[in-house]
Design an enzyme around this catalytic site. Structure first.
Site: not given
Ligand code: UT7
Length: 311
Positions: A112, A236, A266
């Site tokens: 990215c 980004h 993204n």
């Molecule tokens: O270009 C570079 C690429 N990458 C990035 O920029 C990504 C950087 N990271 C992020 O943007 C965030 O970490 C995410 C958006 C990917 C995730 O957000 P988060 O606040 O870190 O959520 P998490 O991964 O800690 O997940 C929280 C909860 C989990 O459930 P539990 O374990 O708390 O019950 C996940 O299973 O949200 C759940 N979850 C979802 N729920 C609904 C994960 N993805 C989804 C989804 N819909 N799509």
């Protein structure tokens, strides 16, 4: 010699995939996606459109905008993680299609942050008077490496391309300073080893918040400017929370952060040139404005540029 942007172009597929469409495809919700990422919809390319097609269309527009013909281009750099094939490069495919007969051509891999790396590589050639006009493209068909069964990544990405023609600009305009960096120890946090993208979202999130803020401050300092001089921040477009954190780190007013993440998601290396295109179209950048571009990505990699807008 000052080096800057002579023209911009872009291509986004017509097909819009909304969060509500995703609700029907997997266990997710518009509410979750919007509050955690800021994304409302993204574009998805059809089966007949690959990365080089999008790169080509964006490049045609960038050349037209710069008032140059394909034969004026000395080098083509395409930043991508989703080339049509392993080789030849997307850059070679578009070199032929554009008719850029004099141009050398290569792809560049910095995920990215690839577009930022591409801009800076181009700057070196132009500054050293080796080449005059360089086409720098970010193009991605991320939908082809997205695992539609994995809700933690599938909701994040979109397809599209952005292109700029870089060349000499008047003294004091163009790139004022830059920073590039990498930390290969984070390779395991964001990679593709097999058909799909794999990501440790939380680790990437922490890295991005730290790095984007730091790099933006560094380029401003290197340019001999202060935070108050920044007219527009174009980060980004990965996640609104990461982008807002960099804005806060710089102490910028809300309207100085430029956002496209809600409509494109993204798009990896395309996200910064796509945002640049829209920002200019909406009149967000006036001649002489200071614009900070800052990206991060798999590698881990990062890059930032302080730019004085105009030719
Ligand atoms: O270009 C570079 C690429 N990458 C990035 O920029 C990504 C950087 N990271 C992020 O943007 C965030 O970490 C995410 C958006 C990917 C995730 O957000 P988060 O606040 O870190 O959520 P998490 O991964 O800690 O997940 C929280 C909860 C989990 O459930 P539990 O374990 O708390 O019950 C996940 O299973 O949200 C759940 N979850 C979802 N729920 C609904 C994960 N993805 C989804 C989804 N819909 N799509």
């Amino acid at each position: 010699m000052s080096v800057g942007i002579l023209g911009i172009g872009r291509y986004v597929p017509d097909r819009v995939l909304t969060n509500f469409d995703l609700e029907k495809m997997m266990d997710t919700s518009d509410e979750w996606i919007r509050t955690r990422t800021g994304i409302e919809e993204r574009r998805i390319a059809d089966d007949n459109t690959d990365t080089s097609d999008m790169a080509y269309h964006a490049s045609v527009e960038a050349l037209e905008d710069a008032g140059l013909s394909a034969e004026d281009i000395d080098l083509i750099i395409v930043a991508t993680v989703t080339p049509d094939m392993a080789f030849p490069s997307v850059a070679c495919l578009i070199q032929d299609r554009l008719g850029a007969k004099r141009a050398a051509a290569m792809d560049l891999g910095a995920a990215c942050a690839g577009f930022m790396y591409g801009m800076i590589v181009a700057q070196q050639f132009i500054e050293n008077k080796v080449y005059k006009n360089i086409l720098v493209v970010g193009s991605e068909k991320l939908s082809k490496i997205t695992n539609w069964e994995d809700r933690s990544t599938a909701v994040l990405f979109g397809d599209g391309a952005g292109a700029v023609v870089m060349g000499p600009v008047s003294e004091g305009k163009g790139i004022l300073s830059f920073e590039l960096g990498a930390d290969g120890s984070g390779a395991k946090d964001l990679y593709q080893d097999g058909p799909y993208i794999a990501m440790n979202g939380r680790e990437v999130f922490k890295f991005a918040v730290r790095q984007m803020g730091e790099s933006a401050v560094n380029v401003i300092n290197k340019a001999g400017l202060t935070k108050d001089d920044i007219d527009l921040l174009i980060p980004h477009q990965a996640n609104i929370r990461i982008m807002e954190a960099s804005r806060e780190r710089l102490g910028l007013e809300e309207d100085k952060l430029y956002k496209t993440v809600h409509k494109y998601g993204n798009t990896s290396s395309s996200s910064i040139p796509l945002a640049l295109y829209d920002a200019r179209k909406e009149g967000k950048m006036k001649d002489g404005d200071v614009v900070v571009l800052v990206g991060f990505g798999g590698g881990l990699t990062w890059g930032a540029v302080a730019l004085r807008w105009g030719k």
